[in-house]
Design a protein around this motif. Structure first.
Motif, PDB file in Angstrom:
ATOM      1  N   ILE A 164      13.235  68.130  46.591  1.00 17.75           N
ATOM      2  CA  ILE A 164      13.740  69.095  47.567  1.00 17.75           C
ATOM      3  C   ILE A 164      15.103  68.652  48.063  1.00 17.75           C
ATOM      4  O   ILE A 164      15.304  67.492  48.411  1.00 17.75           O
ATOM      5  N   ALA A 165      16.041  69.604  48.101  1.00 18.00           N
ATOM      6  CA  ALA A 165      17.352  69.365  48.696  1.00 18.00           C
ATOM      7  C   ALA A 165      17.384  70.063  50.056  1.00 18.00           C
ATOM      8  O   ALA A 165      17.084  71.243  50.158  1.00 18.00           O
ATOM      9  N   VAL A 166      17.718  69.306  51.085  1.00 17.32           N
ATOM     10  CA  VAL A 166      17.897  69.868  52.426  1.00 17.32           C
ATOM     11  C   VAL A 166      19.391  69.888  52.689  1.00 17.32           C
ATOM     12  O   VAL A 166      20.020  68.845  52.807  1.00 17.32           O
ATOM     13  N   ILE A 167      19.954  71.082  52.755  1.00 19.70           N
ATOM     14  CA  ILE A 167      21.385  71.233  53.002  1.00 19.70           C
ATOM     15  C   ILE A 167      21.601  71.362  54.506  1.00 19.70           C
ATOM     16  O   ILE A 167      21.136  72.318  55.122  1.00 19.70           O
ATOM     17  N   SER A 168      22.297  70.396  55.070  1.00 12.88           N
ATOM     18  CA  SER A 168      22.602  70.402  56.496  1.00 12.88           C
ATOM     19  C   SER A 168      23.925  71.133  56.710  1.00 12.88           C
ATOM     20  O   SER A 168      24.956  70.728  56.183  1.00 12.88           O
ATOM     21  N   VAL A 169      23.879  72.212  57.501  1.00 13.44           N
ATOM     22  CA  VAL A 169      25.078  73.004  57.774  1.00 13.44           C
ATOM     23  C   VAL A 169      25.286  73.085  59.287  1.00 13.44           C
ATOM     24  O   VAL A 169      25.024  74.108  59.910  1.00 13.44           O
ATOM     25  N   PRO A 170      25.752  71.974  59.902  1.00 15.21           N
ATOM     26  CA  PRO A 170      26.046  72.047  61.334  1.00 15.21           C
ATOM     27  C   PRO A 170      27.293  72.894  61.581  1.00 15.21           C
ATOM     28  O   PRO A 170      28.071  73.157  60.661  1.00 15.21           O
ATOM     29  N   SER A 171      27.489  73.312  62.815  1.00 13.23           N
ATOM     30  CA  SER A 171      28.611  74.193  63.137  1.00 13.23           C
ATOM     31  C   SER A 171      29.962  73.503  62.975  1.00 13.23           C
ATOM     32  O   SER A 171      30.974  74.167  62.820  1.00 13.23           O
ATOM     33  N   GLN A 172      29.985  72.187  63.014  1.00 11.93           N
ATOM     34  CA  GLN A 172      31.232  71.443  62.813  1.00 11.93           C
ATOM     35  C   GLN A 172      30.916  70.142  62.089  1.00 11.93           C
ATOM     36  O   GLN A 172      29.769  69.753  61.966  1.00 11.93           O
ATOM     37  N   ARG A 173      31.950  69.482  61.605  1.00 13.02           N
ATOM     38  CA  ARG A 173      31.766  68.243  60.838  1.00 13.02           C
ATOM     39  C   ARG A 173      31.174  67.158  61.718  1.00 13.02           C
ATOM     40  O   ARG A 173      31.781  66.735  62.686  1.00 13.02           O
ATOM     41  N   LYS A 174      29.963  66.732  61.361  1.00 14.78           N
ATOM     42  CA  LYS A 174      29.307  65.631  62.056  1.00 14.78           C
ATOM     43  C   LYS A 174      28.126  65.171  61.206  1.00 14.78           C
ATOM     44  O   LYS A 174      27.798  65.789  60.197  1.00 14.78           O
ATOM     45  N   ALA A 175      27.498  64.107  61.600  1.00 14.06           N
ATOM     46  CA  ALA A 175      26.331  63.598  60.886  1.00 14.06           C
ATOM     47  C   ALA A 175      25.205  64.628  60.968  1.00 14.06           C
ATOM     48  O   ALA A 175      25.195  65.468  61.876  1.00 14.06           O
ATOM     49  N   PRO A 176      24.254  64.584  60.024  1.00 16.43           N
ATOM     50  CA  PRO A 176      23.137  65.544  60.098  1.00 16.43           C
ATOM     51  C   PRO A 176      22.435  65.469  61.452  1.00 16.43           C
ATOM     52  O   PRO A 176      22.100  64.385  61.920  1.00 16.43           O
ATOM     53  N   PRO A 177      22.238  66.608  62.096  1.00 13.71           N
ATOM     54  CA  PRO A 177      21.585  66.632  63.411  1.00 13.71           C
ATOM     55  C   PRO A 177      20.139  66.140  63.339  1.00 13.71           C
ATOM     56  O   PRO A 177      19.545  66.068  62.266  1.00 13.71           O
ATOM     57  N   ASP A 178      19.556  65.831  64.491  1.00 12.73           N
ATOM     58  CA  ASP A 178      18.197  65.288  64.548  1.00 12.73           C
ATOM     59  C   ASP A 178      17.156  66.247  63.979  1.00 12.73           C
ATOM     60  O   ASP A 178      16.181  65.817  63.381  1.00 12.73           O
ATOM     61  N   TYR A 179      17.349  67.556  64.122  1.00 11.43           N
ATOM     62  CA  TYR A 179      16.370  68.488  63.592  1.00 11.43           C
ATOM     63  C   TYR A 179      16.356  68.488  62.063  1.00 11.43           C
ATOM     64  O   TYR A 179      15.314  68.700  61.450  1.00 11.43           O
ATOM     65  N   VAL A 180      17.487  68.215  61.418  1.00 11.27           N
ATOM     66  CA  VAL A 180      17.546  68.131  59.954  1.00 11.27           C
ATOM     67  C   VAL A 180      16.829  66.871  59.479  1.00 11.27           C
ATOM     68  O   VAL A 180      16.059  66.906  58.514  1.00 11.27           O
ATOM     69  N   VAL A 181      17.062  65.770  60.161  1.00 11.69           N
ATOM     70  CA  VAL A 181      16.395  64.509  59.815  1.00 11.69           C
ATOM     71  C   VAL A 181      14.882  64.652  59.994  1.00 11.69           C
ATOM     72  O   VAL A 181      14.099  64.202  59.153  1.00 11.69           O
ATOM     73  N   SER A 182      14.448  65.310  61.070  1.00 10.54           N
ATOM     74  CA  SER A 182      13.023  65.520  61.312  1.00 10.54           C
ATOM     75  C   SER A 182      12.405  66.448  60.271  1.00 10.54           C
ATOM     76  O   SER A 182      11.268  66.231  59.840  1.00 10.54           O
ATOM     77  N   LEU A 183      13.128  67.461  59.862  1.00 13.20           N
ATOM     78  CA  LEU A 183      12.662  68.374  58.823  1.00 13.20           C
ATOM     79  C   LEU A 183      12.431  67.606  57.517  1.00 13.20           C
ATOM     80  O   LEU A 183      11.385  67.741  56.879  1.00 13.20           O
ATOM     81  N   ALA A 184      13.389  66.768  57.137  1.00 10.30           N
ATOM     82  CA  ALA A 184      13.263  65.959  55.923  1.00 10.30           C
ATOM     83  C   ALA A 184      12.119  64.957  56.049  1.00 10.30           C
ATOM     84  O   ALA A 184      11.366  64.738  55.088  1.00 10.30           O
ATOM     85  N   LYS A 185      11.967  64.381  57.233  1.00 12.03           N
ATOM     86  CA  LYS A 185      10.891  63.408  57.463  1.00 12.03           C
ATOM     87  C   LYS A 185       9.525  64.074  57.286  1.00 12.03           C
ATOM     88  O   LYS A 185       8.612  63.481  56.707  1.00 12.03           O
ATOM     89  N   GLY A 186       9.375  65.292  57.773  1.00 17.28           N
ATOM     90  CA  GLY A 186       8.120  66.021  57.608  1.00 17.28           C
ATOM     91  C   GLY A 186       7.808  66.299  56.144  1.00 17.28           C
ATOM     92  O   GLY A 186       6.662  66.183  55.702  1.00 17.28           O
ATOM     93  N   MET A 187       8.828  66.650  55.367  1.00 20.48           N
ATOM     94  CA  MET A 187       8.623  66.902  53.932  1.00 20.48           C
ATOM     95  C   MET A 187       8.262  65.620  53.196  1.00 20.48           C
ATOM     96  O   MET A 187       7.386  65.626  52.324  1.00 20.48           O
ATOM     97  N   GLU A 188       8.936  64.524  53.538  1.00 22.24           N
ATOM     98  CA  GLU A 188       8.643  63.240  52.894  1.00 22.24           C
ATOM     99  C   GLU A 188       7.234  62.766  53.203  1.00 22.24           C
ATOM    100  O   GLU A 188       6.590  62.158  52.358  1.00 22.24           O
TER     101      GLU A 188
END
Length: 135
Positions: free
Chosen positions: A3-27
């Motif tokens: 699975i590829a999780v594409i993080s598209v925050p509104s501006q350039r920054k590290a993946p937000p906490d909700y993206v990391v949590s989403l990936a953690k749930g899948m893993e």
């Protein structure tokens, strides 16, 4: 499943906490997950994944528009037609439903098959959603 999780925050920054949590749930469900930053990645690796998840946020609180990084990363991945995918949007403001519609339109324009979409409220909610992918 890969699975590829594409993080598209509104501006350039590290993946937000909700993206990391989403990936953690899948893993936690046994999937192999890679988080891809839409601002820095070109999307050339996307056809190699079995499932693509786009986790985005609108440009601003009062906007339904998506960042230009979304179209850049999706158009960079050739042969995405028919690829199973999910569209998730971080809840922000009164136009979240409009932003989710715009996100799904951008994905469908590339030929992706969206079989799940939802609005993420917070990081624990994202992790719970991630555990439901592939089940």
């Amino acid at each position: 499943m890969r699975i590829a999780v594409i993080s598209v925050p509104s501006q350039r920054k590290a993946p937000p906490d909700y993206v990391v949590s989403l990936a953690k749930g899948m893993e936690s469900m046994g999937h192999r997950v890679d988080v891809i930053d839409a601002w820095t990645d070109d999307g050339m690796r996307l056809p190699g994944y079995e499932y693509i998840v786009v986790a985005a946020e609108p440009l601003s609180f009062f906007s339904g528009k998506m960042p230009e990084a979304l179209t850049k990363v999706l158009s960079g991945g050739s042969s995405l037609g028919g690829k199973k995918s999910a569209a998730f949007l971080r809840k922000s403001g009164p136009f979240s439903a409009k932003a989710l519609t715009n996100l799904m339109r951008a994905m469908e324009k590339e030929g992706m098959y969206i079989n799940w979409s939802d609005i993420i409220l917070n990081a624990p909610h994202a992790e719970a959603l991630g555990k439901r992918i592939g089940s």
